[in-house]
Design an enzyme around this catalytic site. Structure first.
Site, PDB file in Angstrom:
ATOM      1  N   CYS A 257       0.832  -1.208   0.000  1.00 12.86           N
ATOM      2  CA  CYS A 257       0.000   0.000   0.000  1.00 12.86           C
ATOM      3  C   CYS A 257       0.864   1.254   0.000  1.00 12.86           C
ATOM      4  O   CYS A 257       1.431   1.632   1.031  1.00 12.86           O
ATOM      5  CB  CYS A 257      -0.922  -0.013   1.213  1.00 12.86           C
TER       6      CYS A 257
ATOM      7  N   CYS B 267      -0.322   4.092   2.261  1.00 10.35           N
ATOM      8  CA  CYS B 267      -0.019   3.887   3.685  1.00 10.35           C
ATOM      9  C   CYS B 267       1.459   4.116   3.986  1.00 10.35           C
ATOM     10  O   CYS B 267       1.802   4.694   5.012  1.00 10.35           O
ATOM     11  CB  CYS B 267      -0.350   2.452   4.114  1.00 10.35           C
ATOM     12  N   ASP B 268       2.332   3.635   3.121  1.00  9.72           N
ATOM     13  CA  ASP B 268       3.745   3.520   3.504  1.00  9.72           C
ATOM     14  C   ASP B 268       4.718   4.369   2.681  1.00  9.72           C
ATOM     15  O   ASP B 268       5.908   4.406   3.010  1.00  9.72           O
ATOM     16  CB  ASP B 268       4.177   2.044   3.412  1.00  9.72           C
TER      17      ASP B 268
END
Ligand code: NAP
Length: 343
Positions: free
Chosen positions: A168, A171-172
């Site tokens: 993701c 997200c990261d």
């Protein structure tokens, strides 16, 4: 017919009844299948509405198809509101779980093997799917079984997920500022992730197994025009190298067979997602990719009294916070539907 077969053994609300052969069957007003952010948020709301929901959490496994869902495979979560210093994915899920339990949700670490939504009350089996009687029955069901990222199937993926290996970018990506990283895949997801990651990374190598992309032409053009994206064509990932964090990719040219190492501190696997919907085939309406179809701005499915929330019905946003929001919607929809039946 099935209802008639087991009706004598049912109690109407929240009670446990012993039935012959040592089988235990319980009835609930609300059963929630799945325990990621969607299922546990639905549990918190349903419990606070005094519905005493049963959450069938799933069983431990090394994939996202386990209690707690995809966040159990994540380390730092920095985009979930309310945590200015971030929170570990497993901690966030443990906290959601105890919050649900505190208000009266019952959680069981079991996996549903079969559902029958053609009967009323709805029926769910644990263990032997051919057992004559279901394990649980419910007036309403909230499906929150999530989705999983398709992985390459390398042993290193399990070891390094959350330690430089991610599924993701939203997200990261933030963790890879000024670093050289790679994205695996050649579809729209891979190109979207690669483009997003160039906001942070100094270089993104897109590793694709063929010499042509599957992605839409407009996404391809955007990627070709982006000076920070390099392409490794006809290239397979043989291994992700690193004991405790990602250090390099071991690559093989699929035409020449030549092997090489690509030093990277991060790798994003973007080769597709699969919703966990095998249980519901033939019962709940799904799109071509297997995602459950819900009503517009609603958690309703094609079966009255069955609701769906989270990634199992969302192939667009796929975030913990959107899953949690849709779990809240499903609990409210279920509560209102149950109330409407008693009016
Ligand atoms: P996808 O279209 O199925 O593409 C998957 C890609 O991963 C393909 O390039 C495939 O290679 C590669 N791949 C699959 N298995 C692999 C393996 N074991 N090893 C190496 N490579 C592998 O999946 P997606 O990109 O997630 O897209 C899914 C759907 O969502 C599509 O309809 C897409 O258009 C849509 N989507 C749209 C957007 C957007 O419009 N903004 C964004 C994301 C997704 P091959 O090409 O060789 O098969």
């Amino acid at each position: 017919v099935l209802v008639q077969a087991y009706a004598p053994f049912l109690t109407l609300t929240r009670k446990t009844t012993s039935i012959p052969l040592g089988v235990l069957m319980t009835h609930h007003e609300v059963v929630i299948i799945g325990s990621g952010p969607a299922g546990l948020t639905a549990a918190i709301y349903a419990a606070r509405a005094d519905l005493a929901p049963l959450v069938i959490e799933g069983e431990p496994s090394s994939t996202s198809d386990q209690p707690g869902g995809q966040l159990m495979l994540t380390t730092d979560v920095e985009n979930y509101p309310g945590f200015p210093d971030g929170v570990l994915g497993p901690q966030l899920m443990a906290d959601m779980r105890s919050q649900a339990a505190r208000f009266g949700a019952e959680l069981v670490t079991l996996k549903v093997s079969r559902v029958d939504f053609s009967v009323n009350p709805f029926a769910m089996w644990i263990g032997d799917p051919d057992a004559p009687l279901p394990t649980y029955t419910a007036d309403s069901v909230i499906v929150s079984t999530g989705a999983r990222s398709v992985m390459l199937g390398l042993e290193a993926e399990q070891r390094l997920i959350g330690h430089g290996l991610s599924t993701c970018a939203t997200c990261d990506g933030f963790f890879f500022r000024d670093q050289e990283i790679a994205v695996v895949g050649g579809g729209d997801s891979a190109l979207e992730e690669a483009g997003f990651l160039t906001k942070f990374a100094s270089k993104v190598t897109l590793v694709h197994r063929r010499d042509a992309l599957r992605a839409s032409k407009i996404m391809q053009q955007r990627a070709f025009d982006n000076p920070k994206i390099e392409f490794a064509w006809n290239t397979a990932v043989v291994d992700v190298v690193g004991d405790t964090k990602v250090e390099a990719l071991a690559l093989r040219d699929t035409v020449s067979g030549e092997e090489r190492s690509l030093p990277v501190s991060g790798v994003f696997i973007a080769i597709g997602h699969r919703p966990n919907t095998d249980l519901f085939v033939g019962q709940l309406d799904m799109d071509d990719a297997g995602y459950l179809i819900t009503g517009s701005d609603r958690s309703t499915t094609n079966i009255e009294g069955v609701f769906a929330c989270g990634d199992v019905q969302d192939h667009t946003y796929r975030q913990a916070i959107t899953a949690a929001g849709s779990g809240c919607m499903a609990a409210i929809d279920a509560e209102r539907w149950l109330e409407s039946r008693t009016d």
